[in-house]
Design an enzyme around this catalytic site. Sequence first.
Site, PDB file in Angstrom:
ATOM      1  N   LYS A   1       1.034  -1.066  -0.043  1.00  0.00           N
ATOM      2  CA  LYS A   1      -0.091  -0.033   0.299  1.00  0.00           C
ATOM      3  C   LYS A   1       0.961   1.397  -0.192  1.00  0.00           C
ATOM      4  O   LYS A   1       0.606   2.134  -1.019  1.00  0.00           O
ATOM      5  CB  LYS A   1      -1.034  -0.243   1.215  1.00  0.00           C
ATOM      6  CG  LYS A   1      -1.838   1.132   1.153  1.00  0.00           C
ATOM      7  CD  LYS A   1      -3.378   0.807   2.315  1.00  0.00           C
ATOM      8  CE  LYS A   1      -3.813  -0.094   2.058  1.00  0.00           C
ATOM      9  NZ  LYS A   1      -3.718  -1.244   2.956  1.00  0.00           N
TER      10      LYS A   1
ATOM     11  N   ARG B   1      -3.090   2.956   8.317  1.00  0.00           N
ATOM     12  CA  ARG B   1      -3.551   1.273   7.155  1.00  0.00           C
ATOM     13  C   ARG B   1      -2.785   0.947   6.809  1.00  0.00           C
ATOM     14  O   ARG B   1      -1.514   1.501   7.711  1.00  0.00           O
ATOM     15  CB  ARG B   1      -3.954   1.987   5.858  1.00  0.00           C
ATOM     16  CG  ARG B   1      -5.235   3.721   6.533  1.00  0.00           C
ATOM     17  CD  ARG B   1      -4.747   4.341   5.201  1.00  0.00           C
ATOM     18  NE  ARG B   1      -5.767   3.551   3.848  1.00  0.00           N
ATOM     19  CZ  ARG B   1      -5.900   3.834   2.390  1.00  0.00           C
ATOM     20  NH1 ARG B   1      -5.271   5.059   2.201  1.00  0.00           N
ATOM     21  NH2 ARG B   1      -6.167   3.278   1.458  1.00  0.00           N
TER      22      ARG B   1
ATOM     23  N   GLY C   1      -8.550  -6.192   2.292  1.00  0.00           N
ATOM     24  CA  GLY C   1      -9.253  -6.069   3.430  1.00  0.00           C
ATOM     25  C   GLY C   1      -8.657  -7.099   4.720  1.00  0.00           C
ATOM     26  O   GLY C   1      -9.220  -7.855   5.113  1.00  0.00           O
TER      27      GLY C   1
ATOM     28  N   THR D   1      -7.162  -1.304   8.962  1.00  0.00           N
ATOM     29  CA  THR D   1      -7.563   0.142   9.289  1.00  0.00           C
ATOM     30  C   THR D   1      -7.950   0.773   9.898  1.00  0.00           C
ATOM     31  O   THR D   1      -9.374   0.271  10.782  1.00  0.00           O
ATOM     32  CB  THR D   1      -7.731   0.271   7.441  1.00  0.00           C
ATOM     33  OG1 THR D   1      -7.544   0.198   6.774  1.00  0.00           O
ATOM     34  CG2 THR D   1      -8.024   2.041   7.596  1.00  0.00           C
TER      35      THR D   1
ATOM     36  N   GLN E   1      -1.497   8.713   7.294  1.00  0.00           N
ATOM     37  CA  GLN E   1      -1.984   9.211   6.550  1.00  0.00           C
ATOM     38  C   GLN E   1      -2.564  10.710   6.625  1.00  0.00           C
ATOM     39  O   GLN E   1      -4.171  10.395   8.010  1.00  0.00           O
ATOM     40  CB  GLN E   1      -2.430   9.079   4.742  1.00  0.00           C
ATOM     41  CG  GLN E   1      -3.001   9.809   4.014  1.00  0.00           C
ATOM     42  CD  GLN E   1      -2.774   8.459   2.463  1.00  0.00           C
ATOM     43  OE1 GLN E   1      -3.851   7.090   3.173  1.00  0.00           O
ATOM     44  NE2 GLN E   1      -2.850   9.087   1.718  1.00  0.00           N
TER      45      GLN E   1
ATOM     46  N   GLU F   1      -9.821   3.476  -4.629  1.00  0.00           N
ATOM     47  CA  GLU F   1     -10.324   4.537  -3.504  1.00  0.00           C
ATOM     48  C   GLU F   1     -10.007   5.906  -3.946  1.00  0.00           C
ATOM     49  O   GLU F   1      -9.036   5.789  -4.565  1.00  0.00           O
ATOM     50  CB  GLU F   1     -10.627   4.132  -2.271  1.00  0.00           C
ATOM     51  CG  GLU F   1     -10.364   1.584  -2.154  1.00  0.00           C
ATOM     52  CD  GLU F   1      -9.515   1.216  -0.436  1.00  0.00           C
ATOM     53  OE1 GLU F   1     -10.082   2.743  -0.011  1.00  0.00           O
ATOM     54  OE2 GLU F   1      -9.500   0.705  -0.683  1.00  0.00           O
TER      55      GLU F   1
ATOM     56  N   GLN G   1      -6.260   5.032  -2.881  1.00  0.00           N
ATOM     57  CA  GLN G   1      -5.116   3.917  -3.410  1.00  0.00           C
ATOM     58  C   GLN G   1      -5.465   3.532  -4.750  1.00  0.00           C
ATOM     59  O   GLN G   1      -6.706   4.072  -4.732  1.00  0.00           O
ATOM     60  CB  GLN G   1      -5.757   3.238  -2.043  1.00  0.00           C
ATOM     61  CG  GLN G   1      -5.515   1.628  -1.834  1.00  0.00           C
ATOM     62  CD  GLN G   1      -5.955   0.681  -0.885  1.00  0.00           C
ATOM     63  OE1 GLN G   1      -6.316   1.540  -0.300  1.00  0.00           O
ATOM     64  NE2 GLN G   1      -5.851  -0.632  -0.914  1.00  0.00           N
TER      65      GLN G   1
ATOM     66  N   ARG H   1      -3.878  -0.034  -6.635  1.00  0.00           N
ATOM     67  CA  ARG H   1      -3.597  -1.573  -6.319  1.00  0.00           C
ATOM     68  C   ARG H   1      -3.991  -1.968  -7.741  1.00  0.00           C
ATOM     69  O   ARG H   1      -5.577  -2.145  -8.855  1.00  0.00           O
ATOM     70  CB  ARG H   1      -3.837  -1.776  -5.099  1.00  0.00           C
ATOM     71  CG  ARG H   1      -5.662  -2.628  -5.076  1.00  0.00           C
ATOM     72  CD  ARG H   1      -5.744  -3.688  -3.656  1.00  0.00           C
ATOM     73  NE  ARG H   1      -7.110  -3.363  -3.605  1.00  0.00           N
ATOM     74  CZ  ARG H   1      -7.495  -2.714  -2.362  1.00  0.00           C
ATOM     75  NH1 ARG H   1      -7.025  -2.465  -1.747  1.00  0.00           N
ATOM     76  NH2 ARG H   1      -8.888  -2.345  -1.701  1.00  0.00           N
TER      77      ARG H   1
ATOM     78  N   HIS I   1     -14.785 -35.879 -25.408  1.00  0.00           N
ATOM     79  CA  HIS I   1     -13.755 -36.544 -23.784  1.00  0.00           C
ATOM     80  C   HIS I   1     -14.749 -37.553 -23.660  1.00  0.00           C
ATOM     81  O   HIS I   1     -14.609 -38.685 -23.024  1.00  0.00           O
ATOM     82  CB  HIS I   1     -12.602 -36.705 -23.886  1.00  0.00           C
ATOM     83  CG  HIS I   1     -11.723 -38.017 -23.240  1.00  0.00           C
ATOM     84  ND1 HIS I   1     -11.818 -39.137 -23.542  1.00  0.00           N
ATOM     85  CD2 HIS I   1     -12.090 -38.216 -21.940  1.00  0.00           C
ATOM     86  CE1 HIS I   1     -10.822 -39.626 -23.383  1.00  0.00           C
ATOM     87  NE2 HIS I   1     -11.146 -39.526 -21.546  1.00  0.00           N
TER      88      HIS I   1
END
Length: 895
Positions: free
Chosen positions: A23, A110, A125, A129, A176, A289, A302, A304, A854
């Site tokens: 993160k 976080r 998750g 956080t 943050q 986010e 955020q 990712r 098959h």
Amino acid sequence: MPTPLILKFDDIRAEMLPLVGGKAANLGVLTTAGFPVPPGLCVTTEAYRRVTEQAGLDDVLDALAVTRADDVKALNELAARARALVLSAPVPGDIAEAVRRSAHGPVAVRSSATAEDLPYASFAGQQDTYLNVVGEEAVLDAVRRCWASLWTDRAVAYRAAGGIDPRAVRLAVVVQEMVQSEIAGVMFTANPVTGRRREAVIDASPGLGEAVVSGAVNPDHFVVDVATGRITERRLGDKRLAVRSLSGGGVERVETAVEGACVTDAQIRALAELGDRVEEHYGSPQDTEWAIDPGGALWLTQSRPITTLYPIPRHSASERPDGMRIYFCFTVAQGLYRPITPMGMSAFRVLSSSVADLVGTPVADRLEGAPQFAEAGGRMFLDATGIMRSRVGRALFPRLLDVMEARSATVLRGLAGEPRFSMTQRSVRPALRRLVRNAARFRIPSRAVRALLDPASAHRRADRLRAALRVRLASPVDASSLQRLDRVEQILGTRAIPLLPEIFPGAAAGFAMLGLAYRLLGERARPGELQTVLRGLPHNVTTEMDLALWHLAERIRADDGAVSLLLGTPAAELAGRFHAGSLPGPVQKGLAGFLEVYGVRAVAEIDLGVPRWSEDPTHIIGVLANYLRLEDPALAPDALFARGAAEATAMIRTLGARAGGVRGRAVRFALGRTRALAGLRELPKFIVITVLAAMRAELRTIGADLTARGLLDSPGDIFSLTLGEVRTALAAVSGQSASAGTAPPYPVTLRALVSERREESARELRRRHVPRVLLSDGTEPEAVATAVPVDGALTGTPASAGSVTGTARVVLDPVGAHLEPGEILVCPSTDPGWTPLFLTAGGLVMEMGGANSHGAVVAREYGIPAVVGVARASEHIVTGQRITVDGTSGTVVTG
């Protein structure tokens, strides 16, 4: 220089992931790139390391390393012990002081794990956080709890399922500045449901983003075409709950009543534009986010990678087709979900070049393969765009799939109706010329007619071909590694594929007769009756293999000591004893005889990189033990096979009588020829597998040479390389230069390349969903999961008539699988390596396939009810559940 305890976002770079976690690394990258990220800093993994070194975690880590991923109780107990130890560990004074100095104003605290927000695993998750944290001591406490959250039950289970070493993970913590957002939410820069790239999907709700991320609210939902900014979908949620900050710290959940959309169209487009810039910066679709503050400023909190998207198939370097493309997954259609080894993929590229020769479009470089060959996620894809845009291809390809992979046929027919895939090749003449040319070249019509007039001649021809093939494939004794490699490329590129038309006419004639009988009978044939004719088919190499293994089990059953040994000893240990020649006589001799004929086979056998049963008979020995548990003579596979053959013969008489007269005689003749010839259907694949096994042996010899020269750690490592890479290596060690254009230079040492490829394969092995059909923009046409109907019935394609109720056994990998006699086998797909399990199964449910795939063919021959093409069957059905399989109607009823 000492390792830092604190790093500001401005000082963090992507390569610092081991120090700052996923993160924080992403937030640092975004900050440096100028994106609107709230300022903050990271408490590095050095702080976590120093704290946890005093916590006494070693015993817990040792226990976690040996605990199975499915032992949830044990994992949870160990996770609880780890959390308690971390929370009770003292925090050194310099670390505590550094954290306190970071507490300026309300902050979000976080977790940022080293195994988090990775390109192949988001771990979203899994750790904790804490929002709107106020005060030095509160921040220090939140940091401690984030450290402990590396060991939440969910995080430990997630890592165990992903094969992550518990000692390899550490935790950093992001501190943050809080954005007291008016509106917040999440945004995917590609559609996570359909897979479509450059289509932003935005969820928005009032208050902090926690309400959306946690799923506590029904948000507003928007889909945006990024290229045009057009909002293509809008669905307003009720937004009845919002998470908001409290003045003294912490958050509260409050009820809301927001009428209309909580964001404007301009804000939606601004979000989509921001997401597009983020994706461009990273070079891959992102899960982000975001938040909008009271002043209307847009913040990125955020980003990712989206790890669930299936990669878009890629062609060779020289083939980059334009426009929207349709990709059909060839390996899944062949019953193989697992990724193919790099050498297996390389072999198929060369084989595809031989197919291109047959259809009159030779390729310049055989190692690159046919232009239509593409790969993604370790699976082979066929670029079917040209096929589906031609009159002949559109008519024939879906019909072929109807009996092989029916659900893919349905998807392709749906795409054919879209304007972007409109027909561009309307003339049938080019295809007709190719068909006539190859039919004449391989004398297909005359061989088909001869097979119909004299089926025995077709079987004699097949036997001669198999005998001659073994002689031709015998490995030369004194050849150099380069000569062996030349031989591999020559056989795969020019000799293997032309063998198939030698066998094809007989089987094709048999199924043509089945089609003739179907037309002659019309409505006189009831559902499932023609399937009965295909039970107990003779001359099928796969069923002959399964019955040969059953007869071996019967011989072993007469030796009580051998039975006790097989039932009481792990199969892997018995495999070792077989290679040492120390098994009891009936087992040693019988298994050696079986492997002499069928040792070229394997589970996932189309992959040349997979060990053959002759190399590792563990699976076959396990199946033998399973056969020895079958004690009811009425369920004996040879008895069932014989009963199926008798039922088929009786059905031919019944259908002939029902048709009556000349028509009836024609029906009996047609169905008689079907039984005499249709069993040859499995032989072409067996021929290919025999070739692949021989080429695997040659490559292992080359691998032994490279190992002796110190370039590889073991001969088997060669299968993590490609043919071109091996040629480059051999040319280098022999003082020669590789042929221009045939062998790309490898950028790293062979050992490093092997290690990297194995890691990639391990990740792909954990992928549960592989698309049947994929578009070049990432869209999976069959993307929306099939829901279970209200009455609980799953639907698929009828494959083998009859109905059975029994206990389900979901099997994802047949190696080591234990199937109790009479249980219903539920699996994603099958290849011949699975079929020994069929002998004791009471029924079959398969996610893949059509009526002539098959698994369907073998199920019919054994007379077990089967339904194939059942969407996500292995997810909807669980082991131990009672289910009813109706192979006549194509339904599976659960519960």
